[in-house]
Design a protein around this motif. Structure first.
Motif, PDB file in Angstrom:
ATOM      1  N   HIS A  59      -8.634   6.475  -6.798  1.00  0.00           N
ATOM      2  CA  HIS A  59     -10.037   6.929  -6.359  1.00  0.00           C
ATOM      3  C   HIS A  59     -10.266   6.827  -4.965  1.00  0.00           C
ATOM      4  O   HIS A  59      -9.758   6.145  -4.047  1.00  0.00           O
ATOM      5  N   VAL A  60     -10.793   8.011  -4.421  1.00  0.00           N
ATOM      6  CA  VAL A  60     -11.032   8.444  -3.132  1.00  0.00           C
ATOM      7  C   VAL A  60     -11.811   7.167  -2.261  1.00  0.00           C
ATOM      8  O   VAL A  60     -11.531   6.998  -1.226  1.00  0.00           O
ATOM      9  N   ASP A  61     -12.824   6.630  -3.048  1.00  0.00           N
ATOM     10  CA  ASP A  61     -13.490   5.447  -2.639  1.00  0.00           C
ATOM     11  C   ASP A  61     -12.682   4.126  -2.178  1.00  0.00           C
ATOM     12  O   ASP A  61     -13.125   3.305  -1.300  1.00  0.00           O
ATOM     13  N   ARG A  62     -11.797   4.205  -3.027  1.00  0.00           N
ATOM     14  CA  ARG A  62     -10.683   2.884  -2.832  1.00  0.00           C
ATOM     15  C   ARG A  62      -9.711   3.160  -1.713  1.00  0.00           C
ATOM     16  O   ARG A  62      -9.315   2.150  -1.327  1.00  0.00           O
ATOM     17  N   PHE A  63      -9.650   4.299  -1.131  1.00  0.00           N
ATOM     18  CA  PHE A  63      -8.433   4.598  -0.284  1.00  0.00           C
ATOM     19  C   PHE A  63      -8.651   3.943   0.845  1.00  0.00           C
ATOM     20  O   PHE A  63      -7.772   3.137   1.267  1.00  0.00           O
ATOM     21  N   GLU A  64      -9.782   4.063   1.610  1.00  0.00           N
ATOM     22  CA  GLU A  64     -10.021   3.390   3.006  1.00  0.00           C
ATOM     23  C   GLU A  64      -9.791   2.044   2.753  1.00  0.00           C
ATOM     24  O   GLU A  64      -9.213   1.640   3.658  1.00  0.00           O
ATOM     25  N   GLU A  65     -10.477   1.351   1.780  1.00  0.00           N
ATOM     26  CA  GLU A  65     -10.186  -0.301   1.777  1.00  0.00           C
ATOM     27  C   GLU A  65      -8.616  -0.518   1.681  1.00  0.00           C
ATOM     28  O   GLU A  65      -8.273  -1.395   2.499  1.00  0.00           O
ATOM     29  N   ILE A  66      -8.016   0.122   0.879  1.00  0.00           N
ATOM     30  CA  ILE A  66      -6.513  -0.351   0.805  1.00  0.00           C
ATOM     31  C   ILE A  66      -5.803   0.162   2.158  1.00  0.00           C
ATOM     32  O   ILE A  66      -5.023  -0.693   2.674  1.00  0.00           O
ATOM     33  N   PHE A  67      -6.142   1.155   2.674  1.00  0.00           N
ATOM     34  CA  PHE A  67      -5.490   1.637   3.664  1.00  0.00           C
ATOM     35  C   PHE A  67      -5.770   0.744   5.099  1.00  0.00           C
ATOM     36  O   PHE A  67      -4.640   0.413   5.703  1.00  0.00           O
ATOM     37  N   ARG A  68      -6.997   0.090   5.287  1.00  0.00           N
ATOM     38  CA  ARG A  68      -7.216  -0.482   6.265  1.00  0.00           C
ATOM     39  C   ARG A  68      -6.571  -1.910   6.033  1.00  0.00           C
ATOM     40  O   ARG A  68      -5.937  -2.721   7.017  1.00  0.00           O
TER      41      ARG A  68
END
Lengths: 263, 310
Positions: free
Chosen positions: A205-214
């Protein structure tokens, strides 16, 4: 719950007893394999990868030489006994070729290939045990093996997987977790804080991406610390034994800074 | 090319009170670091110093204002030039170096030689001594019989003569010291363990000759008498012969012992020289062990013994 295996239990523990953001044990062994210029065996938990680097050396095929820089050649083999299900993979396996080309394109901007025109750098990766995080283990191992072979790099490349299990992100997934939850692989360069690789084989899910990425970038720094310590320990011990021989000879080959200041 | 950024920075620098057009070399380096470890160790991507005051050498690169190491090794400095020497790497040739190599390919008027470098070295037909005198002109017939001089797989000792534009080295064997190698065996060690010496041809009293190639290739062979070699006595038969002489058993054992000593010392990353080899050889004779023992536990004992004497 969709899967039969509990990925994250109520106490916040994963199937192998780790917490969400806990990484697996990393062990790094620089023992030299055969005639390789640099080789390393790296463990990420139960995943074990052996990387041997040869070169820079004369290219075997004239067609592979590039006139202004070195060619990096990556080959990956997965041992038949390395996975849970015994399976022999052919050399032409599309998955392995893709993995090899991913690793090659990750390292092409990092290795200072312009210093070695018309040469070839061979990277042979043997997967001995596979328990998730194959690509990160290969990338981390290749960084270390290249450094051990004395090949100039702009920076380390540190890679890690991250996934998300019903709104709770987690790092460094095992095979069990990789099969069940969406995950990404991130490779970063710690000094310049650049990201050289992000790949995803599952839908996330696109909303989860940034969190995991960081999170993965942060974890990359931790891994960098481990790798750096290992490299420094090896360099230190080699320099020490180099110096012990020089005492006999009564001359120092490595000019230290102190000597320059004194003279 | 100079960027304007560095100019403006220079002026900023002079505005900040103490104008230092040639900032002291010492005050930018972290001296404490060097005192603690003897010589500073680096890892790829480590910032060594500022690029304003220093020039970057091998093993470093410049990013913005910093000189950054690109290899794991030791920092060396000559005045304002900062270099990092990698602890383990391939051989970096310099003109005049003595190298041992192996022919990999025969090409028109040249041989390709593997010399543990980043590319194969090139040995031109015009830079070898041919039968019939040193000053002889090269003929077409020489080109046709190049394999009579050197064939694929032959070992040779040569000197680095020059470099090509792409960095490949050109070798020459135009001396009676150089040429094809016979009567011995090759040992490969990391090139950093071979230091530049007055002579790289070493004769040990145990009847063994050594050629320490700076590329880490070491030739251990039976001793030859150099009395019968004069400028006039250039014997093409002997120089390009593929036939080994008779080697008696004692010499064979000595050659194997010396080779094993070199391997053991290289495994422990101890730099090679004739004194350490002789000491090690004497120690082994005292121990009266088998030759092969050296590659096991006796090797550890040998290293301990040799480093204690020093």
């Amino acid at each position: 719950m969709a899967s039969r295996i509990e990925i994250l239990n109520d106490g916040g523990f994963r199937s192998d007893g780790r917490r969400q953001f806990e990484l697996r044990d990393i062990s790094i062994d620089f023992s030299l394999q055969g005639t390789a210029d640099g080789s390393v065996t790296i463990h990420h938990g139960l995943t074990q990868v052996l990387v041997s680097v040869f070169g820079p050396r004369e290219a075997k095929l004239r067609s592979q030489t590039i006139h202004d820089r070195a060619n990096i050649n990556v080959e990956v083999t997965v041992a038949a006994f390395s996975t849970g299900e015994r399976r022999k993979r052919s050399r032409g396996d599309k998955r392995l070729l893709e993995l090899a080309s991913t690793i090659k394109s990750t390292f092409e901007p990092v290795v200072q290939t312009h210093l070695y025109p018309r040469s070839q750098i061979d990277v042979f990766i043997q997967v001995l045990q596979l328990d998730g995080g194959l690509l990160p283990a290969c990338i981390n191992g290749t960084t270390l093996a290249l450094t051990a072979a004395g090949i100039p790099l702009f920076d380390f490349v540190c890679a890690i997987t991250g996934g998300v299990h019903s709104a709770s992100p987690m790092l460094d997934l095992t095979t069990l977790e990789e099969n069940d939850i969406p995950h990404i692989t991130v490779a970063m360069m710690p000094r310049s804080e650049q990201v050289t690789l992000v790949t995803m084989e599952t839908r996330l899910h696109v909303d989860r991406f940034e969190e995991i990425f960081r999170l993965a970038v942060d974890a990359g720094r931790v891994i960098h610390n481990e790798m750096r310590t290992a490299i420094q320990a090896r360099t230190g011990s080699l320099v020490a034994s180099l110096g012990s021989g020089q005492k006999v000879e009564g001359e120092t080959g490595v000019v230290t800074m102190m000597e320059i200041n004194e003279s | 090319m100079l960027s304007f950024v560095s100019f403006s920075h220079q002026t900023d620098f002079s505005h900040s009170g103490s104008t230092r057009h040639h900032p002291g070399v010492d005050d930018l380096m972290d001296i404490d670091d060097f005192e603690s470890s003897g010589s500073k160790l680096t890892y790829p991507g480590e910032i060594i110093t500022s690029s304003q005051a220093f020039m970057r050498g091998h093993g470093t690169y410049v990013d913005k204002e910093d000189v950054i190491a690109s290899v794991a090794g030791t920092v060396e400095r000559v005045n304002k030039l900062v270099t990092v020497r990698a602890i383990r790497t391939r051989y970096n040739p310099e003109v005049g170096d003595l190298v041992v190599g192996r022919i990999t390919e025969v090409q028109p008027r040249r041989w390709k030689v593997d010399a543990n470098s980043r590319q194969d070295a090139i040995l031109m037909l015009s830079s070898v001594n041919l039968p019939g005198g040193v000053q002889r002109r090269k003929l077409e017939s020489d080109e046709l019989q190049m394999r009579n001089f050197f064939e694929e797989g032959d070992l040779l000792v040569a000197e680095v003569q020059a470099f090509f534009s792409d960095g490949a080295m050109s070798l020459h064997t135009r001396s009676l010291k150089y040429g094809k190698l016979r009567n011995g065996q090759l040992v490969t060690i990391p090139p950093i363990l071979v230091r530049r010496l007055k002579s790289h041809f070493i004769s040990l009293p145990c009847g063994v000759d050594l050629i320490l190639g700076l590329n880490g290739y070491i030739w251990v062979s039976k001793q030859v008498k150099n009395s019968d070699q004069g400028e006039e006595g250039f014997d093409a038969e002997a120089v390009y012969s593929n036939q080994n002489d008779d080697i008696d058993n004692a010499t064979r054992i000595a050659i194997s012992r010396i080779s094993n000593i070199i391997r053991v010392l290289a495994d422990h990353f101890i730099p090679l020289n004739d004194t350490i080899l002789l000491e090690a050889y004497e120690w082994i004779i005292e121990q009266e062990g088998e030759i092969k023992d050296l590659l096991g536990d006796a090797g550890e004992a040998l290293v301990a013994a040799v480093s204690n004497r020093g």
